[in-house]
Design a protein around this motif. Structure first.
Motif, PDB file in Angstrom:
ATOM      1  N   GLN A 131       0.847  -1.188   0.000  1.00  0.00           N
ATOM      2  CA  GLN A 131       0.000   0.000   0.000  1.00  0.00           C
ATOM      3  C   GLN A 131       0.887   1.244   0.000  1.00  0.00           C
ATOM      4  O   GLN A 131       1.117   1.861   1.046  1.00  0.00           O
ATOM      5  CB  GLN A 131      -0.927   0.002   1.231  1.00  0.00           C
ATOM      6  CG  GLN A 131      -1.856  -1.189   1.331  1.00  0.00           C
ATOM      7  CD  GLN A 131      -2.896  -1.197   0.230  1.00  0.00           C
ATOM      8  OE1 GLN A 131      -3.276  -0.154  -0.289  1.00  0.00           O
ATOM      9  NE2 GLN A 131      -3.369  -2.371  -0.140  1.00  0.00           N
ATOM     10  N   GLY A 138       2.272   5.035  -0.370  1.00  0.00           N
ATOM     11  CA  GLY A 138       1.664   6.326  -0.058  1.00  0.00           C
ATOM     12  C   GLY A 138       1.212   6.446   1.381  1.00  0.00           C
ATOM     13  O   GLY A 138       1.377   5.538   2.203  1.00  0.00           O
ATOM     14  N   ALA A 139       0.632   7.590   1.674  1.00  0.00           N
ATOM     15  CA  ALA A 139       0.172   7.890   3.031  1.00  0.00           C
ATOM     16  C   ALA A 139      -1.056   7.046   3.390  1.00  0.00           C
ATOM     17  O   ALA A 139      -1.773   6.564   2.499  1.00  0.00           O
ATOM     18  CB  ALA A 139      -0.160   9.385   3.139  1.00  0.00           C
ATOM     19  N   PRO A 140      -1.342   6.875   4.683  1.00  0.00           N
ATOM     20  CA  PRO A 140      -2.496   6.065   5.099  1.00  0.00           C
ATOM     21  C   PRO A 140      -3.843   6.615   4.628  1.00  0.00           C
ATOM     22  O   PRO A 140      -4.817   5.868   4.531  1.00  0.00           O
ATOM     23  CB  PRO A 140      -2.398   6.077   6.634  1.00  0.00           C
ATOM     24  CG  PRO A 140      -0.964   6.382   6.936  1.00  0.00           C
ATOM     25  CD  PRO A 140      -0.507   7.290   5.836  1.00  0.00           C
ATOM     26  N   TRP A 141      -3.903   7.907   4.331  1.00  0.00           N
ATOM     27  CA  TRP A 141      -5.188   8.492   3.950  1.00  0.00           C
ATOM     28  C   TRP A 141      -5.514   8.285   2.472  1.00  0.00           C
ATOM     29  O   TRP A 141      -6.623   8.639   2.027  1.00  0.00           O
ATOM     30  CB  TRP A 141      -5.202   9.997   4.258  1.00  0.00           C
ATOM     31  CG  TRP A 141      -4.019  10.763   3.731  1.00  0.00           C
ATOM     32  CD1 TRP A 141      -2.884  11.064   4.405  1.00  0.00           C
ATOM     33  CD2 TRP A 141      -3.863  11.319   2.416  1.00  0.00           C
ATOM     34  NE1 TRP A 141      -2.014  11.779   3.605  1.00  0.00           N
ATOM     35  CE2 TRP A 141      -2.596  11.951   2.374  1.00  0.00           C
ATOM     36  CE3 TRP A 141      -4.667  11.352   1.279  1.00  0.00           C
ATOM     37  CZ2 TRP A 141      -2.118  12.593   1.239  1.00  0.00           C
ATOM     38  CZ3 TRP A 141      -4.201  11.999   0.144  1.00  0.00           C
ATOM     39  CH2 TRP A 141      -2.942  12.601   0.136  1.00  0.00           C
ATOM     40  N   ILE A 142      -4.595   7.693   1.691  1.00  0.00           N
ATOM     41  CA  ILE A 142      -4.857   7.467   0.271  1.00  0.00           C
ATOM     42  C   ILE A 142      -6.025   6.493   0.084  1.00  0.00           C
ATOM     43  O   ILE A 142      -6.912   6.697  -0.752  1.00  0.00           O
ATOM     44  CB  ILE A 142      -3.600   6.941  -0.446  1.00  0.00           C
ATOM     45  CG1 ILE A 142      -2.506   8.018  -0.457  1.00  0.00           C
ATOM     46  CG2 ILE A 142      -3.922   6.516  -1.876  1.00  0.00           C
ATOM     47  CD1 ILE A 142      -2.838   9.218  -1.302  1.00  0.00           C
ATOM     48  N   VAL A 186       0.793   7.489  -6.997  1.00  0.00           N
ATOM     49  CA  VAL A 186       1.317   6.990  -5.726  1.00  0.00           C
ATOM     50  C   VAL A 186       1.751   5.535  -5.857  1.00  0.00           C
ATOM     51  O   VAL A 186       2.821   5.141  -5.395  1.00  0.00           O
ATOM     52  CB  VAL A 186       0.251   7.144  -4.619  1.00  0.00           C
ATOM     53  CG1 VAL A 186       0.741   6.554  -3.309  1.00  0.00           C
ATOM     54  CG2 VAL A 186      -0.120   8.611  -4.442  1.00  0.00           C
ATOM     55  N   SER A 242       4.915   5.077  -7.908  1.00  0.00           N
ATOM     56  CA  SER A 242       6.115   5.755  -7.409  1.00  0.00           C
ATOM     57  C   SER A 242       7.231   4.774  -7.085  1.00  0.00           C
ATOM     58  O   SER A 242       8.400   5.155  -7.045  1.00  0.00           O
ATOM     59  CB  SER A 242       5.771   6.576  -6.162  1.00  0.00           C
ATOM     60  OG  SER A 242       5.320   5.718  -5.113  1.00  0.00           O
TER      61      SER A 242
END
Length: 222
Positions: A134, A136-140, A190, A193
């Protein structure tokens, strides 16, 4: 570290959203403004280019999920759903509502409904396979869930408003859905990346035997 492949989804989102609003900025603000030249010509070119980029994103995503261990059947279902969305986008751009309504509606169905289904399948996959990376940031993840949910709500509203009929309000929902789908495609930046590049492998079929001195496969770095 962000590679060059992560720029493709981001560029698609910026290209499509900025391009569509540029067309609207020089046209009368109604649902048929993309049906008349020169706006229709610019609009078709924008969506055709966007459809090609979306197709590449779906194919790259397919190979990424395959490398992560996603099963072939589910992975192919996801990829072909995304490709139907890209095809529908091109059809919408080339068959304007005023000139060819039935074909335009078929394209809109694939672009919007198949596109929304594509991203729901992506969310289902992440929920089903907890071991998937997963990036990217947790909020993605919650952001994607919120955008998909909003797309679904707007599609229900679009169908209801079109049947009443309240065509202008229905068209506003349609374009809002399109902007949300372009944003969802952009969020693949994301996921991409962590990719440094991709390689195209060409392998001869079983009926074609390569010469003894020839390699079994030809690899081309893209």
């Amino acid at each position: 570290m962000w590679g060059y492949l992560s720029m493709l989804p981001a560029f698609l989102a910026l290209w499509a959203i900025a391009g569509v609003w540029t067309v609207f900025a020089v046209a009368v603000t109604n649902s048929l403004c993309g049906s008349y030249p020169p706006q229709s010509c610019i609009f078709s070119q924008l969506l055709n280019t966007g459809a090609v980029m979306a197709s590449w994103i779906c194919i790259i995503r397919y190979h990424q999920l395959r490398d992560w261990g996603v099963g072939k059947w589910l992975n192919q279902l996801i990829m072909w759903t995304g490709l139907l969305c890209a095809l529908g986008t091109s059809v919408v751009g080339n068959f304007q509502q005023k000139n060819q309504l039935p074909t335009h509606l078929v394209g809109a169905f694939f672009a919007l409904f198949a596109g929304n289904f594509y991203f729901w399948l992506q969310l289902y996959l992440c929920w089903r396979m907890k071991s998937l990376p997963q990036p990217g940031a947790p909020w993605i993840g919650p952001l994607r869930l919120g955008l998909c949910s909003l797309c679904t709500i707007l599609m229900v509203a679009m169908v209801i408003l079109h049947s009443w009929p309240m065509r202008s309000a229905s068209a506003a929902c349609e374009w809002a859905i399109a902007m949300l789908l372009f944003t969802l495609f952009g969020l693949f930046a994301v996921d991409f990346s962590c990719l440094d590049g991709c390689t195209l492998c060409l392998q001869p079929g079983p009926s074609l035997s390569p010469p003894p001195a020839s390699p079994i496969s030809l690899q081309i770095t893209l």
